[in-house]
Design an enzyme around this catalytic site. Sequence first.
Site, PDB file in Angstrom:
ATOM      1  N   SER A 277      21.929  -3.674  41.732  1.00  0.00           N
ATOM      2  CA  SER A 277      21.154  -2.429  41.674  1.00  0.00           C
ATOM      3  C   SER A 277      20.327  -2.164  42.933  1.00  0.00           C
ATOM      4  O   SER A 277      19.233  -1.601  42.847  1.00  0.00           O
ATOM      5  CB  SER A 277      20.270  -2.391  40.422  1.00  0.00           C
TER       6      SER A 277
ATOM      7  N   ASN B 210      30.347  -2.805  48.181  1.00  0.00           N
ATOM      8  CA  ASN B 210      31.456  -3.199  47.300  1.00  0.00           C
ATOM      9  C   ASN B 210      31.879  -1.973  46.499  1.00  0.00           C
ATOM     10  O   ASN B 210      31.159  -1.544  45.602  1.00  0.00           O
ATOM     11  CB  ASN B 210      30.964  -4.332  46.390  1.00  0.00           C
TER      12      ASN B 210
ATOM     13  N   GLU C  67      31.953 -10.093  38.069  1.00  0.00           N
ATOM     14  CA  GLU C  67      32.962  -9.353  37.300  1.00  0.00           C
ATOM     15  C   GLU C  67      34.286 -10.124  37.268  1.00  0.00           C
ATOM     16  O   GLU C  67      35.008 -10.089  36.280  1.00  0.00           O
ATOM     17  CB  GLU C  67      33.137  -7.943  37.887  1.00  0.00           C
TER      18      GLU C  67
ATOM     19  N   HIS D 273      32.766 -13.028  42.461  1.00  0.00           N
ATOM     20  CA  HIS D 273      31.908 -11.956  41.945  1.00  0.00           C
ATOM     21  C   HIS D 273      31.816 -12.102  40.423  1.00  0.00           C
ATOM     22  O   HIS D 273      32.793 -12.469  39.771  1.00  0.00           O
ATOM     23  CB  HIS D 273      32.487 -10.595  42.328  1.00  0.00           C
TER      24      HIS D 273
ATOM     25  N   LYS E 177      34.215  -1.820  44.446  1.00  0.00           N
ATOM     26  CA  LYS E 177      34.810  -2.217  43.151  1.00  0.00           C
ATOM     27  C   LYS E 177      36.120  -1.440  42.954  1.00  0.00           C
ATOM     28  O   LYS E 177      36.788  -1.131  43.926  1.00  0.00           O
ATOM     29  CB  LYS E 177      33.804  -2.009  42.012  1.00  0.00           C
TER      30      LYS E 177
HETATM   31  P1  PGA Z   1      25.468  -2.676  41.911  1.00  0.00           P
HETATM   32  O1  PGA Z   1      26.615  -3.780  42.119  1.00  0.00           O
HETATM   33  O2  PGA Z   1      24.821  -2.460  43.253  1.00  0.00           O
HETATM   34  O3  PGA Z   1      26.215  -1.453  41.421  1.00  0.00           O
HETATM   35  O4  PGA Z   1      24.529  -3.227  40.914  1.00  0.00           O
HETATM   36  C1  PGA Z   1      26.425  -4.861  42.975  1.00  0.00           C
HETATM   37  C2  PGA Z   1      27.663  -5.730  42.988  1.00  0.00           C
HETATM   38  O5  PGA Z   1      28.313  -5.848  41.948  1.00  0.00           O
HETATM   39  O6  PGA Z   1      28.015  -6.313  44.013  1.00  0.00           O
END
Ligand code: PGA
Length: 247
Positions: free
Chosen positions: A208, A8, A96, A94, A10
């Site tokens: 993460s 992803n 976010e 998601h 983002k």
């Molecule tokens: P991250 O994000 O691996 O940077 O923690 C995961 C995600 O939001 O899908």
Amino acid sequence: MTKLVIGNWKMNGRLAKNAALLSELLADPACDAVNVAVAVPAAYLGQVGALLAGRNMGLAAQDVSHFANDGAFTGETSAAMLADVGCRYVLVGHSERRQYFAESAATLTKKLLCCYDAGMLPVYCVGESLADRQAGHPVETVLAQLDEVADALSGRESVLVAYEPVWAIGTGQVATVAQMAEMHEAIRRKLFDIVGGSCNITLLYGGSVKADNVVEIFTLPQVDGALVGGAFLDPLQCKNICHAAAE
Ligand code: PGA
């Protein structure tokens, strides 16, 4: 067993950067594989779709309109459009998007229906906040997020869910394998109830995931793959994660 990896991006990327990253990844057969996909910003779906044409790596979108039909919805991107440019998957719900765009269960249900109707597989994202976990009810929170969209999932041949604890996203604080195993087992049981035993259920962990923790995560039989954010912008980490998924 091969695991599914969805990166992803983002709200990151530029034309030149995207092309450089993908040319490096596509040179590695573990990355240019059917079990790997990248979810890119809408602005770059055309560019990345063209770069992935004829390749194994799949294209994914990060969001979709909840309006089923094209029309007077300025700024929106319909599921039919995403399918038209070659998306295989679409992230839905998601954390976010839930946090910054206050997406309701009704909206998420519509988004899931739009994706299935357009022939794409939505990646329904669920996860508890730190407050939910500290209050002792992380499983109940996540199962409620599945119940809320049960109408859109029931009767499907395939369901893809990503468990992403909110407190683990972008923080470097990964869930323990015990927490992952417990949650994935609970999610799978709940999905059996919602969609029935003949459904093809795929459960990803996200939050993460990095090159240095992915091998341990992928040892878990309950985890079918990973939804990876930050680490997927780094070609070396990407390659290591894709190699771990291929083993
Ligand atoms: P991250 O994000 O691996 O940077 O923690 C995961 C995600 O939001 O899908």
